[in-house]
Design an enzyme around this catalytic site. Structure first.
Site, PDB file in Angstrom:
ATOM      1  N   TYR A 200       0.865  -1.170   0.000  1.00 47.15           N
ATOM      2  CA  TYR A 200       0.000   0.000   0.000  1.00 47.15           C
ATOM      3  C   TYR A 200       0.909   1.230   0.000  1.00 47.15           C
ATOM      4  O   TYR A 200       1.660   1.447   0.953  1.00 47.15           O
ATOM      5  CB  TYR A 200      -0.890   0.020   1.231  1.00 47.15           C
ATOM      6  CG  TYR A 200      -2.002  -0.996   1.208  1.00 47.15           C
ATOM      7  CD1 TYR A 200      -3.307  -0.612   0.897  1.00 47.15           C
ATOM      8  CD2 TYR A 200      -1.770  -2.344   1.491  1.00 47.15           C
ATOM      9  CE1 TYR A 200      -4.349  -1.534   0.877  1.00 47.15           C
ATOM     10  CE2 TYR A 200      -2.804  -3.267   1.461  1.00 47.15           C
ATOM     11  CZ  TYR A 200      -4.084  -2.862   1.155  1.00 47.15           C
ATOM     12  OH  TYR A 200      -5.107  -3.775   1.134  1.00 47.15           O
ATOM     13  N   PRO A 291     -12.534  -0.121  -1.321  1.00 44.80           N
ATOM     14  CA  PRO A 291     -11.736  -1.356  -1.308  1.00 44.80           C
ATOM     15  C   PRO A 291     -10.416  -1.260  -0.562  1.00 44.80           C
ATOM     16  O   PRO A 291      -9.747  -2.278  -0.403  1.00 44.80           O
ATOM     17  CB  PRO A 291     -11.505  -1.634  -2.801  1.00 44.80           C
ATOM     18  CG  PRO A 291     -11.621  -0.302  -3.455  1.00 44.80           C
ATOM     19  CD  PRO A 291     -12.644   0.460  -2.676  1.00 44.80           C
ATOM     20  N   LYS A 295     -12.580  -5.286   2.621  1.00 47.06           N
ATOM     21  CA  LYS A 295     -13.627  -5.784   3.512  1.00 47.06           C
ATOM     22  C   LYS A 295     -14.901  -6.247   2.809  1.00 47.06           C
ATOM     23  O   LYS A 295     -15.749  -6.902   3.423  1.00 47.06           O
ATOM     24  CB  LYS A 295     -14.003  -4.700   4.533  1.00 47.06           C
ATOM     25  CG  LYS A 295     -12.908  -4.427   5.546  1.00 47.06           C
ATOM     26  CD  LYS A 295     -12.780  -5.564   6.530  1.00 47.06           C
ATOM     27  CE  LYS A 295     -11.499  -5.530   7.308  1.00 47.06           C
ATOM     28  NZ  LYS A 295     -10.487  -6.452   6.828  1.00 47.06           N
TER      29      LYS A 295
END
Length: 391
Positions: A200, A291, A295
Site C-alpha cells: 500500500y 476497497p 472488507k
C-alpha cells in the site's frame, strides 16, 4: 413453486448462504440475473480474512482455496520511498489469503450443483411481492417462461444495483452515503508479482496498490479522478505512473502484458435496517465499503453467516429472536469495517487538502509504522476481528 428461502443473487453472499442452508437441510432457490460464465469471471475482491477462510474450509469448499490461495502474514506500507512491514500474523496470530472472488464463486457454484439445489442463471424480470406477509413471493422469467416462487423468507443478495433493496417501501430505510473525490484504475497483468506481499503506497501523486491473483498474475491500482476517461490511460502511461509511485531504492516493478483494466469510483454506503418483513438484505445490497480496507466480500460472508444461523434457529425451534436481531447483529461489523476502510483510505490517498493535510498523513503513517500498538490495531482490523456471535 415453493421453497423455504428464496435467494436473489448468486454472488458470494447468495451462494454462501445457499451453501450454509444446504448443509442444514434447509431448501432454497437461487436466482441470478447474469449468466454463469459472467459471474464466474467477474473480477472483484481478492483478500480473504482469516475468518472467511476458516468458514469456507470448515464447510467443505476450501480445497482449491488451500491449494491455490496465497497466504500472507504481513503487508507493506510504503511512503517517502521507504517500505515498512506490518507483521500481521506476529501481531495478531492470524493472516489473510489472496484468492480471487471469482474463484470463491466457482467453488460455491460447484458445491451447489453437487447438492443439486436450484440455481437459475439469467433469471429476468425479477419482482418481489408480499414481503410484509408470512408468504412472500418472487416472480421471474426463466428460459422464456414466467414463474412464481413462494417462500418463507427472501434473502436479498443481489448487490448495490439490485432490485431487493428498492423493494422495501419508502421511509423504512435510512441511508448513509459518502462519495470520494477519486477512483481506482485497476489492471491485471500477465507477470509475476514484484513482491511476496501487498504494498500500500502513499505518494504525492496519489495512492498505488500492488497486489496479485496468482504467482503469474499481478493486480495493480492507481488513484485517479473518478470520471477519468479510460482511453486516456494507455498501457505505457499506466506503467510509467506505477514506476513513479512505487519508486524505492533497491526495488523494481515487474512489467507484463495488461489484459484487463477498468476505473472504479470509490464510495461508502450503508442501508439500515438490513431487513423488513420477511426480506433480509446481505452483502452489497446493504452496504458498500471502499476497497482500501479489503472488507467487501468478507462483510458479505459475515452477513450470511449470521442470517443462516438465525434461519436454522427459527426452523429448528420456532424462535424469531435471531431473525429479529439480524440487522442489529450485522451492523456492528458493518460499521467497524466502514471505519477501518475510511481510515485506510484517508491514510493513503491524496486528499486534496494541501500541505497541512499531507503533513497529517505522514504523521499518521510514521505513528502506525513505528508504534507496535498502532500497528497491532491496523493488523487486527485488516485480518478480521473474531466472528460476531451467532444466535
Amino acid at each position: 413453486m415453493r421453497t423455504q428461502v428464496g435467494i436473489v443473487g448468486a454472488g458470494p453472499a447468495g451462494l454462501t448462504l445457499a451453501h450454509l442452508l444446504d448443509l442444514e437441510g434447509i431448501e432454497s432457490v437461487v436466482l441470478e440475473a447474469r449468466s454463469r460464465d459472467y459471474v464466474e469471471k467477474r473480477v472483484r475482491a481478492g483478500v480473504l480474512e482469516q475468518g472467511t477462510v476458516d468458514l469456507l474450509c470448515a464447510t467443505g469448499v476450501g480445497d482449491r482455496l488451500l491449494r491455490d490461495g496465497l497466504r500472507h502474514e504481513g503487508i507493506e506500507l510504503r511512503y517517502l520511498g521507504t517500505g515498512h512491514r506490518i507483521a500481521m500474523t506476529e501481531l495478531t496470530g492470524r493472516a489473510i489469503t489472496v484468492y480471487g472472488q471469482q474463484e470463491v464463486v466457482k467453488d460455491l457454484i460447484a458445491a451447489r450443483l453437487a447438492y443439486r439445489g436450484p440455481l437459475l442463471f439469467e433469471a429476468s424480470d425479477v419482482v418481489l411481492h408480499d414481503i410484509e406477509t408470512e408468504r412472500p413471493r418472487i416472480t421471474y422469467v426463466h428460459d422464456g417462461a414466467a414463474h412464481e416462487l413462494e417462500c418463507d423468507v427472501i434473502a436479498g443478495c443481489d448487490g448495490f444495483h439490485g432490485i431487493c433493496r428498492p423493494s422495501i417501501p419508502d421511509g423504512v430505510l435510512t441511508f448513509y452515503d459518502r462519495e470520494y473525490p477519486f477512483g481506482w484504475l485497476g489492471i491485471l497483468a500477465s507477470v509475476a508479482p514484484s513482491s511476496d506481499e501487498l504494498i500500500y503506497c502513499r505518494h504525492e501523486r496519489g495512492f498505488a496498490l500492488h497486489s496479485m491473483r496468482s504467482p503469474a498474475v499481478t493486480r495493480l491500482y492507481l488513484q485517479v479522478a473518478p470520471d477519468e476517461p479510460l482511453d486516456e490511460w494507455p498501457d505505457d502511461r499506466i506503467w510509467e505512473e506505477l514506476h513513479l509511485r512505487f519508486a524505492m531504492e533497491g526495488w523494481s516493478l515487474n512489467e507484463g502484458p495488461i489484459f484487463e483494466k477498468a476505473i472504479t469510483p470509490m464510495r461508502s454506503f450503508v442501508a439500515e435496517p438490513m431487513q423488513h418483513g420477511r426480506l433480509f438484505l446481505a452483502g452489497d445490497a446493504a452496504h458498500i465499503v471502499p476497497p482500501t480496507g479489503a472488507k467487501g466480500l468478507n462483510l458479505a460472508v459475515n452477513d450470511v453467516r449470521l442470517l443462516s444461523a438465525a434461519l436454522v434457529n427459527w426452523y429448528s425451534s420456532g424462535s424469531t429472536g435471531g431473525l429479529d436481531g439480524y440487522s442489529a447483529a450485522a451492523r456492528r461489523r458493518v460499521w467497524r469495517a466502514q471505519d477501518f476502510s475510511s481510515y485506510m483510505t484517508q491514510l493513503l490517498h491524496r486528499l486534496g487538502g494541501g500541505p497541512f493535510e499531507a503533513a497529517l498523513q505522514l504523521s499518521r503513517l510514521e505513528y502506525v509504522t513505528h508504534s507496535e500498538i498502532a500497528a497491532r490495531s491496523l493488523a487486527e482490523n485488516y485480518v478480521g476481528l473474531p466472528p460476531t456471535p451467532t444466535f
